[in-house]
Scaffold this motif. Structure first.
Motif, PDB file in Angstrom:
ATOM      1  N   VAL A   1       8.048  -1.989   3.621  1.00 49.09           N
ATOM      2  CA  VAL A   1       7.696  -0.595   3.927  1.00 49.09           C
ATOM      3  C   VAL A   1       8.945   0.284   3.943  1.00 49.09           C
ATOM      4  CG1 VAL A   1       6.751   0.940   5.708  1.00 49.09           C
ATOM      5  CG2 VAL A   1       5.569  -1.188   5.130  1.00 49.09           C
ATOM      6  N   ASP A   2      10.017  -0.208   4.523  1.00 46.97           N
ATOM      7  CA  ASP A   2      11.254   0.566   4.591  1.00 46.97           C
ATOM      8  C   ASP A   2      11.932   0.723   3.229  1.00 46.97           C
ATOM      9  OD1 ASP A   2      10.881   0.834   7.315  1.00 46.97           O
ATOM     10  OD2 ASP A   2      12.377  -0.688   7.861  1.00 46.97           O
ATOM     11  N   SER A   3      11.653  -0.180   2.292  1.00 45.49           N
ATOM     12  CA  SER A   3      12.332  -0.182   0.996  1.00 45.49           C
ATOM     13  C   SER A   3      11.660   0.677  -0.066  1.00 45.49           C
ATOM     14  CB  SER A   3      12.429  -1.618   0.455  1.00 45.49           C
ATOM     15  OG  SER A   3      13.210  -2.414   1.319  1.00 45.49           O
ATOM     16  N   ILE A   4      10.404   1.004   0.124  1.00 44.73           N
ATOM     17  CA  ILE A   4       9.646   1.766  -0.872  1.00 44.73           C
ATOM     18  C   ILE A   4       9.216   3.074  -0.213  1.00 44.73           C
ATOM     19  CG2 ILE A   4       7.607   1.797  -2.362  1.00 44.73           C
ATOM     20  CD1 ILE A   4       7.736  -1.316  -2.290  1.00 44.73           C
ATOM     21  N   GLY A   5       9.727   4.176  -0.703  1.00 41.77           N
ATOM     22  CA  GLY A   5       9.502   5.467  -0.067  1.00 41.77           C
ATOM     23  C   GLY A   5       8.053   5.833   0.166  1.00 41.77           C
ATOM     24  N   GLU A   6       7.180   5.523  -0.779  1.00 43.20           N
ATOM     25  CA  GLU A   6       5.769   5.889  -0.663  1.00 43.20           C
ATOM     26  C   GLU A   6       4.949   4.860   0.108  1.00 43.20           C
ATOM     27  OE1 GLU A   6       7.752   7.439  -4.261  1.00 43.20           O
ATOM     28  OE2 GLU A   6       7.404   5.410  -3.553  1.00 43.20           O
ATOM     29  N   CYS A   7       5.557   3.731   0.447  1.00 48.98           N
ATOM     30  CA  CYS A   7       4.832   2.629   1.083  1.00 48.98           C
ATOM     31  C   CYS A   7       4.614   2.924   2.567  1.00 48.98           C
ATOM     32  CB  CYS A   7       5.604   1.330   0.911  1.00 48.98           C
ATOM     33  SG  CYS A   7       4.760  -0.117   1.570  1.00 48.98           S
ATOM     34  N   TYR A   8       3.369   2.757   2.995  1.00 47.17           N
ATOM     35  CA  TYR A   8       3.047   2.945   4.415  1.00 47.17           C
ATOM     36  C   TYR A   8       2.532   1.667   5.074  1.00 47.17           C
ATOM     37  CZ  TYR A   8      -1.882   3.098   3.039  1.00 47.17           C
ATOM     38  OH  TYR A   8      -3.117   2.782   2.535  1.00 47.17           O
TER      39      TYR A   8
ATOM     40  N   TYR B   1       0.857  -1.188   0.000  1.00 55.61           N
ATOM     41  CA  TYR B   1       0.000   0.000   0.000  1.00 55.61           C
ATOM     42  C   TYR B   1       0.895   1.241   0.000  1.00 55.61           C
ATOM     43  CZ  TYR B   1      -3.480  -3.370   1.681  1.00 55.61           C
ATOM     44  OH  TYR B   1      -4.314  -4.452   1.823  1.00 55.61           O
ATOM     45  N   CYS B   2       0.655   2.129  -0.955  1.00 54.39           N
ATOM     46  CA  CYS B   2       1.444   3.355  -1.055  1.00 54.39           C
ATOM     47  C   CYS B   2       0.504   4.556  -1.102  1.00 54.39           C
ATOM     48  CB  CYS B   2       2.312   3.339  -2.309  1.00 54.39           C
ATOM     49  SG  CYS B   2       3.520   2.004  -2.371  1.00 54.39           S
ATOM     50  N   LYS B   3       1.026   5.700  -0.690  1.00 59.61           N
ATOM     51  CA  LYS B   3       0.221   6.921  -0.725  1.00 59.61           C
ATOM     52  C   LYS B   3       1.124   8.117  -0.973  1.00 59.61           C
ATOM     53  CE  LYS B   3       0.352   7.832   4.240  1.00 59.61           C
ATOM     54  NZ  LYS B   3      -0.423   8.065   5.449  1.00 59.61           N
ATOM     55  N   SER B   4       0.497   9.174  -1.487  1.00 63.13           N
ATOM     56  CA  SER B   4       1.212  10.415  -1.710  1.00 63.13           C
ATOM     57  C   SER B   4       0.195  11.547  -1.804  1.00 63.13           C
ATOM     58  CB  SER B   4       2.036  10.347  -2.991  1.00 63.13           C
ATOM     59  OG  SER B   4       2.728  11.562  -3.200  1.00 63.13           O
ATOM     60  N   ALA B   5       0.542  12.671  -1.235  1.00 55.02           N
ATOM     61  CA  ALA B   5      -0.326  13.847  -1.329  1.00 55.02           C
ATOM     62  C   ALA B   5      -0.320  14.405  -2.744  1.00 55.02           C
ATOM     63  CB  ALA B   5       0.114  14.909  -0.332  1.00 55.02           C
ATOM     64  N   GLU B   6       0.779  14.171  -3.464  1.00 50.15           N
ATOM     65  CA  GLU B   6       0.899  14.662  -4.836  1.00 50.15           C
ATOM     66  C   GLU B   6       1.437  13.554  -5.728  1.00 50.15           C
ATOM     67  OE1 GLU B   6       2.678  18.423  -5.359  1.00 50.15           O
ATOM     68  OE2 GLU B   6       1.884  19.227  -3.494  1.00 50.15           O
ATOM     69  N   LEU B   7       1.066  13.615  -6.980  1.00 50.18           N
ATOM     70  CA  LEU B   7       1.564  12.643  -7.945  1.00 50.18           C
ATOM     71  C   LEU B   7       2.935  13.076  -8.445  1.00 50.18           C
ATOM     72  CD1 LEU B   7      -1.705  12.061 -10.002  1.00 50.18           C
ATOM     73  CD2 LEU B   7      -0.821  10.733  -8.074  1.00 50.18           C
ATOM     74  N   ASN B   8       3.740  12.089  -8.847  1.00 52.33           N
ATOM     75  CA  ASN B   8       5.060  12.413  -9.381  1.00 52.33           C
ATOM     76  C   ASN B   8       4.927  13.001 -10.789  1.00 52.33           C
ATOM     77  OD1 ASN B   8       4.792  10.241 -11.205  1.00 52.33           O
ATOM     78  ND2 ASN B   8       6.031   8.866  -9.951  1.00 52.33           N
TER      79      ASN B   8
END
Length: 110
Positions: free
Chosen positions: A86-93, A37-44
């Motif tokens: 989770v630690d390996s993928i920056g956007e992963c929570y 599961y990943c999240k971001s306030a803004e898209l790349n």
């Protein structure tokens, strides 16, 4: 907030280093179901939270049909694998690591 979820199946073996006697200390395999599961306030710049293929490259391409003890630098419990994802993928929570129908470990970065 934008959210994505990537689910994949990985066939891999492992043996656990435990402080008690268990059949899981013997080399054995699972058809792991991994959900990221990943999240971001803004898209790349490409309009994505995270490219699904990058998640696949990091996880499935690295772990599938492998002995996890040989490719991961820790005791490969489902819990430790979930934390590593989770630690390996920056956007992963959050990561769910299912080793069988009734056994699932979840790590959530809170």
């Amino acid at each position: 907030m934008y959210y994505i979820k990537k689910r994949m199946e990985v066939s891999a073996s492992h043996s656990l280093k435990l402080s008690y006697e268990s059949k899981c200390t013997n080399l054995h395999g699972h058809n792991w179901i991994i959900t990221v599961y990943c999240k971001s306030a803004e898209l790349n710049a490409d309009g994505m939270v995270c490219d699904f293929s990058h998640i696949k490259e990091l996880l499935k391409d690295r772990l599938d049909h492998r002995n996890l003890n040989e490719v991961l630098p820790f005791n490969p419990t489902a819990e430790n694998i979930a934390r590593w994802i989770v630690d390996s993928i920056g956007e992963c929570y959050r990561a769910d690591v299912q080793e069988s129908e009734n056994n699932v470990a979840t790590y959530i970065d809170e």
